[in-house]
Design a protein around this motif. Sequence first.
Motif, short mmCIF file in Angstrom:
data_model
loop_
_atom_site.label_atom_id
_atom_site.label_comp_id
_atom_site.label_asym_id
_atom_site.label_seq_id
_atom_site.Cartn_x
_atom_site.Cartn_y
_atom_site.Cartn_z
N ASN A 36 -9.03 6.64 11.61
CA ASN A 36 -7.61 6.77 11.27
C ASN A 36 -6.79 6.71 12.57
N PRO A 37 -5.47 6.56 12.47
CA PRO A 37 -4.67 6.35 13.68
C PRO A 37 -4.78 7.50 14.69
N LYS A 38 -4.89 8.74 14.18
CA LYS A 38 -4.94 9.89 15.09
C LYS A 38 -6.22 9.86 15.94
N VAL A 56 -17.41 -6.57 16.58
CA VAL A 56 -16.92 -5.22 16.25
C VAL A 56 -15.53 -5.33 15.62
N TYR A 57 -15.37 -4.73 14.45
CA TYR A 57 -14.06 -4.69 13.79
C TYR A 57 -13.62 -3.25 13.65
N ILE A 58 -12.32 -3.06 13.71
CA ILE A 58 -11.79 -1.71 13.55
C ILE A 58 -10.91 -1.68 12.31
N ILE A 59 -11.23 -0.78 11.40
CA ILE A 59 -10.44 -0.66 10.17
C ILE A 59 -9.83 0.74 10.14
N THR A 60 -8.50 0.76 10.16
CA THR A 60 -7.81 2.05 10.25
C THR A 60 -7.16 2.39 8.92
N VAL A 61 -7.48 3.56 8.38
CA VAL A 61 -6.82 4.01 7.15
C VAL A 61 -5.95 5.22 7.48
N ALA A 62 -4.95 5.47 6.65
CA ALA A 62 -4.01 6.57 6.92
C ALA A 62 -4.76 7.90 6.97
N ASP A 63 -4.23 8.83 7.74
CA ASP A 63 -4.87 10.12 7.98
C ASP A 63 -4.56 11.10 6.84
N GLY A 64 -5.58 11.77 6.37
CA GLY A 64 -5.32 12.88 5.43
C GLY A 64 -6.13 12.82 4.16
N PHE A 94 -15.83 7.14 11.97
CA PHE A 94 -15.36 7.79 13.20
C PHE A 94 -14.13 8.62 12.88
N GLY A 95 -14.36 9.89 12.61
CA GLY A 95 -13.27 10.79 12.25
C GLY A 95 -13.83 12.06 11.63
N GLY A 96 -12.99 12.77 10.90
CA GLY A 96 -13.42 14.00 10.26
C GLY A 96 -14.14 13.73 8.94
N GLY A 97 -14.24 14.77 8.12
CA GLY A 97 -14.96 14.66 6.86
C GLY A 97 -14.34 13.66 5.89
N VAL A 98 -13.04 13.48 5.97
CA VAL A 98 -12.38 12.53 5.07
C VAL A 98 -12.89 11.12 5.35
N ILE A 99 -12.86 10.74 6.62
CA ILE A 99 -13.34 9.42 7.03
C ILE A 99 -14.85 9.30 6.74
N GLY A 100 -15.58 10.36 7.03
CA GLY A 100 -17.04 10.34 6.83
C GLY A 100 -17.41 10.14 5.37
N ASP A 101 -16.78 10.91 4.48
CA ASP A 101 -17.10 10.81 3.05
C ASP A 101 -16.73 9.44 2.50
N MET A 102 -15.59 8.93 2.96
CA MET A 102 -15.08 7.67 2.42
C MET A 102 -15.89 6.48 2.95
#
Length: 353
Positions: A36-38, A56-64, A94-102
Amino acid sequence: MKVAINFNQKTSHDYTVYINELSSLKFDTKVAIITNPKVAGLHLKRLLSLLEAKEVYIITVADGESFKNQKSVDFILENLFNHRLDRKSLLIAFGGGVIGDMTGFVASIFQRGIDFVQIPTTLLSQVDASVGGKTGINNAYGKNLIGAFHQPKAVYIESSFLETLPQREFGAGIAEIVKMAVTFDKTFFSWLEKSDLHVKAHLAEAIKKSLETKAWVVSQDEKEQGLRAVLNYGHTFAHVIENETGYSRYLHGEAVSIGMHMANMLALSLGYFTKEEVKRVEALLHQYHLPTRYHIRDVEKFYEGFFLDKKTYNATIKFILPQGLGNFIMIEDVAKKTVLDVLSRCGEDGEVA
Ligand SMILES: NC(=O)c1ccc[n+]([C@@H]2O[C@H](COP(=O)([O-])OP(=O)(O)OC[C@H]3O[C@@H](n4cnc5c(N)ncnc54)[C@H](O)[C@@H]3O)[C@@H](O)[C@H]2O)c1
Ligand SMILES: [Zn+2]
């Protein structure tokens, strides 16, 4: 440091959790980092400097948490197809549980399942969410109701990522550490009481201990048919609190902290826990500024809330309670009156009565 995740029933592959050992990452495939952006703003540069892959590609989804949904999943999938990732490609969460689960969920469905690696960046996801293979998203009917069991290929825990984590998020992770200690490991609990987890070496030790506990539980019961439910200690109450407060007043770990105190009070009233033990757990939670009290306006309504939880089968509530420090009991036949009585006393400040 390493923690091995080995499954008793070989339906999933074994894997390793590496703690503070991330020096380089090499993959002979295409890789997409989901973040995510943060987190990207704070730490992506470092990750990219360690990573070698075909593309390598980077896919950014909104935080939360509110973006842990089908829309974000569709967005990620679309990007994977546009970048022509294939069955051999790999995702990095690469992020918290939200990114991990998704990310884990997308990895489980993209071309019927591809590999993914977890690089969790919150304490909560380092000690809990990134290990064990539960993946999923939320929908209008509730949290994590769509998902799959899909184990990561490896997990890399770097405590240095936590340096940018806000204090409240840090506390939320501590709640899950305390959860493991109270239910499974009295020695670990006593150690936590006298060890400041703001000290790096102590934190690494606490992360390792928690992961060893989680690894053991998950290896016994990957799909939550029994023992794994113990990891829901405090959560039966927490989910109702989160629901009542619209998922906005408390972080998940904070709600779990209150939920554990409620469970402890119930255990006290049933004779499984002493007043002294209730106080010790509460004091430990307070050391990290975690809330433990919550005033319930309508205890009947709160009680009804237990039945909205997907883990409440057949209209019976399964309570996970501590049975002395370091031990647990799963109990289904608690009288409603006993529960209501405890609930009505959980909001009071001050001494445990
Ligand atoms: N799969 C499982 O077994 C399991 C277990 C527990 C929780 N969960 C799930 O995990 C989620 C909660 O995870 P969480 O607490 O990590 O929340 P989160 O992923 O929302 O992260 C919390 C916040 O911290 C930010 N952040 C992440 N890393 C940071 C860093 N290093 N520095 C500064 N900010 C950072 C995030 O962008 C976010 O704003 C929930 O969706 C829950 O359902 C899953
Ligand atoms: Zn939790």
